[in-house]
Design an enzyme around this catalytic site. Structure first.
Site, PDB file in Angstrom:
ATOM      1  N   SER A 118       0.822  -1.204   0.000  1.00  0.00           N
ATOM      2  CA  SER A 118       0.000   0.000   0.000  1.00  0.00           C
ATOM      3  C   SER A 118       0.856   1.252   0.000  1.00  0.00           C
ATOM      4  CB  SER A 118      -0.917  -0.006   1.216  1.00  0.00           C
ATOM      5  OG  SER A 118      -0.200  -0.403   2.357  1.00  0.00           O
ATOM      6  N   HIS A 139      -2.995  -3.197  -5.874  1.00  0.00           N
ATOM      7  CA  HIS A 139      -3.348  -2.865  -4.495  1.00  0.00           C
ATOM      8  C   HIS A 139      -4.847  -3.059  -4.254  1.00  0.00           C
ATOM      9  CE1 HIS A 139      -3.757   0.328  -1.144  1.00  0.00           C
ATOM     10  NE2 HIS A 139      -3.451  -0.833  -0.616  1.00  0.00           N
ATOM     11  N   GLU A 151      -6.146  -0.901  -7.341  1.00  0.00           N
ATOM     12  CA  GLU A 151      -5.258   0.075  -7.967  1.00  0.00           C
ATOM     13  C   GLU A 151      -4.156  -0.703  -8.688  1.00  0.00           C
ATOM     14  OE1 GLU A 151      -5.289   3.979  -5.122  1.00  0.00           O
ATOM     15  OE2 GLU A 151      -4.213   2.269  -4.325  1.00  0.00           O
ATOM     16  N   ASN A 189      -4.489   5.896  -0.710  1.00  0.00           N
ATOM     17  CA  ASN A 189      -3.808   6.248   0.540  1.00  0.00           C
ATOM     18  C   ASN A 189      -3.273   7.678   0.532  1.00  0.00           C
ATOM     19  OD1 ASN A 189      -4.325   4.078   2.176  1.00  0.00           O
ATOM     20  ND2 ASN A 189      -2.686   2.852   1.291  1.00  0.00           N
TER      21      ASN A 189
END
Ligand code: 3HC
Length: 300
Positions: A118, A139, A151, A189
């Site tokens: 991540s 991800h 992702e 994130n």
């Protein structure tokens, strides 16, 4: 490139979820772990989740048929003929590099490698292998069987073919793939971590209690869960690691870990997975906010 066999490295929270959705999509999946006890634990979680989804009529196949496509192993040689490898081991650069360096000579040269990291640089993990053109970030989000996003991140060395194959693979798993590049935190994130850190800072500044801050974002903004429930859900030690990597990259306060998060991790409070975080999860149906214990960090 046609993908038939999938390997998943690690059978924890994310690895077991990725293995589950891969088997659900019809792939034969081999899951690598260091100890059979982790495979047992991860497979038990998969079985429970599959049974739940089957009972709701959300699976195209029977839970038994999907489960039968999963194989656990502790031998890297068993992954030799896999076409797509997804790594979901501990969020630690050295561990990930060691893992990829050890499997690279064993697995067939046409296979694509992906990391579910991540926050760690895909480029830095990729250089542990001799297949830079066939390396991507993939991800997933927790809980993997329910969250619709994946992702897909390319490095400056990822080939267009490998990138497209990875996007198509994500779509075959029933996810919506979004395309991004190897920039720390990708899209989610980059936006989520400052929000979570701000929630902790707001608590430290006495803006509201754990339950009230959670209720505010849930009921005021329509988020499915408040920031503290989400922090406990993701894992405080995982979040702490991510914030450190992101702060190191961007050197901006919004990514920095507040003292409280660091203290909780030092105390071994990792969230829901080990029973205590911003809530006490002894009864997962009725989590109890830990304001009293955390009070020293919050202004009255
Ligand atoms: N498998 C199968 N079913 C599951 C499941 C799983 N793994 N997890 C939960 N469910 C079921 C529940 O048991 C429940 O079933 P029921 O309706 O029969 O009771 C159903 O799914 C709905 O769950 P909830 O009752 O808990 O209701 P919610 O509406 O809250 O849905 C949720 C759950 C989808 C997890 C929702 O709360 C949500 O979207 N939360 C936010 C999650 C999130 O933001 N994840 C991303 C984290 S960030 C990340 O992962 C990236 C990392 O890098 C940090």
């Amino acid at each position: 490139m046609e993908i038939k066999k999938v390997a998943v490295l690690g059978c924890g929270l994310m690895g077991s979820g990725i293995a589950q959705v891969s088997a659900t999509a019809g792939f034969n999946v081999t899951v690598l772990e260091v100890d059979p006890k982790y495979i047992e634990k991860g497979f038990a979680a998969i079985r429970k989740s599959l049974d739940k989804l089957a009972a709701k009529g959300e699976l195209a196949d029977t839970a038994d048929a999907i489960f039968a496509r999963l194989k656990g192993t502790t031998r890297k040689e068993d992954l030799a003929d896999c076409d797509f490898v997804i790594e979901a081991v501990i969020e630690n650069l050295d561990e990930k590099r060691k893992m990829f360096a050890s499997i690279d000579p064993i697995i067939k040269s046409s296979a694509i490698f992906a990391s579910n990291t991540s926050s760690i640089s895909i480029t830095e993990i990729m250089t542990a292998t001799k297949r830079p053109a066939q390396f991507v970030g993939l991800h997933f989000f927790n809980p993997v069987p329910l969250m619709k996003l994946v992702e897909v991140a390319r490095t400056i060395m990822t080939s267009a073919e490998a990138f497209e194959t990875a996007c198509a693979f994500g779509a075959k798993l029933g996810k919506i793939p979004v395309r991004t590049s190897d920039k720390t935190g990708f899209i989610v994130n980059r936006l989520l971590v400052p929000y979570l850190m701000d929630a902790i800072r707001a608590f430290e500044e006495g803006v509201g209690s754990v339950a009230d801050i959670d209720a505010s974002m849930k009921l005021g903004c329509g988020y499915p869960m408040g920031p503290f429930t989400l922090l406990d859900f993701v894992g405080l030690e995982t979040t702490f690691y991510i914030t450190n990597v992101m702060f190191d990259e961007f050197k901006e306060k919004r990514f920095a870990s507040p003292s409280l998060l660091k203290r909780m991790v030092m105390a071994g409070w990792y969230g829901k997975k080990n029973g205590k975080g911003f809530y006490d999860w002894s009864n997962p149906e009725k989590p109890v906010p830990q304001d009293a214990a955390l009070r020293g960090f919050a202004k009255e």
